[in-house]
Design a protein around this motif. Structure first.
Motif, mmCIF file in Angstrom:
data_model
loop_
_atom_site.group_PDB
_atom_site.id
_atom_site.type_symbol
_atom_site.label_atom_id
_atom_site.label_comp_id
_atom_site.label_asym_id
_atom_site.label_seq_id
_atom_site.Cartn_x
_atom_site.Cartn_y
_atom_site.Cartn_z
ATOM 1 N N THR A 186 5.773 44.497 -14.858
ATOM 2 C CA THR A 186 6.892 44.954 -14.038
ATOM 3 C C THR A 186 6.363 45.974 -13.052
ATOM 4 O OG1 THR A 186 7.503 46.837 -15.418
ATOM 5 C CG2 THR A 186 8.415 44.687 -16.047
ATOM 6 N N LYS A 187 7.241 46.353 -12.146
ATOM 7 C CA LYS A 187 6.800 47.322 -11.137
ATOM 8 C C LYS A 187 6.497 48.688 -11.767
ATOM 9 C CE LYS A 187 11.566 48.518 -9.901
ATOM 10 N NZ LYS A 187 12.567 48.521 -8.813
ATOM 11 N N LYS B 241 7.404 32.074 -12.958
ATOM 12 C CA LYS B 241 7.036 33.444 -13.285
ATOM 13 C C LYS B 241 5.759 33.486 -14.124
ATOM 14 C CE LYS B 241 8.813 37.700 -15.357
ATOM 15 N NZ LYS B 241 9.986 38.381 -15.967
ATOM 16 N N GLU C 124 4.317 46.682 -5.794
ATOM 17 C CA GLU C 124 5.251 45.911 -6.599
ATOM 18 C C GLU C 124 4.903 44.419 -6.540
ATOM 19 O OE1 GLU C 124 9.259 46.619 -5.543
ATOM 20 O OE2 GLU C 124 9.129 48.801 -5.750
ATOM 21 N N GLU D 66 9.324 39.562 -10.239
ATOM 22 C CA GLU D 66 10.022 40.177 -11.375
ATOM 23 C C GLU D 66 11.258 39.383 -11.800
ATOM 24 O OE1 GLU D 66 10.913 44.217 -10.666
ATOM 25 O OE2 GLU D 66 11.649 44.617 -12.675
ATOM 26 N N ASP D 67 11.974 38.826 -10.819
ATOM 27 C CA ASP D 67 13.200 38.091 -11.126
ATOM 28 C C ASP D 67 13.063 36.583 -10.900
ATOM 29 O OD1 ASP D 67 14.622 40.452 -11.750
ATOM 30 O OD2 ASP D 67 14.891 40.846 -9.604
#
Length: 308
Positions: free
Chosen positions: A6-7, A42, A31, A35-36
């Motif tokens: 994640t960031k 992903k 970043e 993430e989404d």
């Protein structure tokens, strides 16, 4: 993945990893953008990130083996599809393996079965002791219908004929089927070109495939004015200067056409009406097609007797 990216856990400069994996928004250089993002994309992007980060610590041999693994990943894919099919893992969510293939992994069932069979071929070759196997599913697919004895024999022939980096699906196919027995393919051409080929073929009394074959073989030439020349000059000479016997036969045929209660002209007229009703090609082509059809039907036998 063992670690969720994640960031909050990223503290990298984009120069240290593949820049495209990072968000390019203002103030967000550190970043990662996925993430989404939904699966499976992903996981793929996370794996690409780790491959890049760990790459500078890996030895060449490790990377090479990983590249080889990914090239033959169709084996793993085939086994996974086989697991779903054999153990009926789909049964709680889908009515059949077919429905699973179409709705879950977007495969037609015949294609999924093809991948399963290709994976089986690769495993059989590994079991037979080969260190080099088909490098993709398209290559393995060509070997599916061979018996185990033929499989070993033909694959050895492929390896004896070509260096590993020169092996292609087309070369495998040539060894298996032979140059003269290769499966026929299709050629996509503009509709107008296809129509012109068909018209020219009809004008020369042959199929479109025969016309193209003769042109490639140099047996027929289409001039810029649309006229054709062939190597069968002696036959053309006979047609241009028909013998008395040929003329007599033609005259008899014309008399039959004129005095039959229902003659070939009637058939021609009906063919013409049907073609005009259903066709989208120009009227001139329709008339030519129908005329040649009925004319050659009544004349070809007489002509061929004289020519031969």
């Amino acid at each position: 993945m063992s670690q969720l990216i994640t960031k909050n856990v990223i503290n990298r400069n984009t120069e240290e990893a593949i820049a495209i994996l990072y968000s390019c928004g203002e103030g967000s250089n550190d970043e990662l953008f996925w993430e989404d993002i939904k699966e499976p994309y992903k996981s793929i992007l996370e794996e690409c990130y780790y491959v890049n980060e760990e790459g500078k610590y890996n030895q060449l041999e490790q990377i090479t083996n990983s590249i080889k693994y990914n090239r033959i990943s169709y084996i793993k894919l085939g086994i996974q599809l086989y697991q779903v099919k054999y153990y009926r893992l789909y049964k709680n969510r889908y009515k059949s393996f077919k429905e699973y293939c179409e709705k879950a992994v977007h495969y037609q069932i015949w294609r999924a079965n093809q991948v399963i069979d290709s994976a089986s071929i690769a495993i059989k070759l590994i079991k037979a002791g080969f260190n080099i196997i088909p490098q993709n599913e398209a290559q393995a697919r060509l070997l599916i219908k061979l018996s185990e004895e033929e499989l070993v024999q033909k694959w050895q022939e492929v390896l004896d004929t070509y260096e590993p980096h020169k092996i292609t699906a087309n070369r495998i196919e040539m060894i298996i089927f032979g140059e003269q027995n290769l499966k026929k393919g299709t050629l996509k051409l503009p509709i107008q070109v296809i129509r012109e080929i068909e018209v020219k073929a009809i004008e020369n009394g042959m199929t479109a495939g025969d016309l193209i074959t003769k042109i490639i073989a140099g047996e027929l030439i289409i001039n810029s004015d649309g006229s054709t020349e062939t190597k069968f000059k002696e036959r053309l000479e006979i047609l241009e200067n028909p013998s008395t016997e040929m003329l007599n036969n033609w005259e008899k045929d014309l008399n039959k056409l004129a005095f039959q209660e229902r003659n070939k002209v009637d058939d021609f007229a009906e063919d013409l009406a049907e073609e005009v009703k259903n066709t989208v090609i120009d009227f001139k082509t329709v008339i030519k097609k129908c005329f040649i059809k009925f004319f050659f039907a009544s004349k070809s036998l007489s002509i061929m007797k004289v020519i031969n």
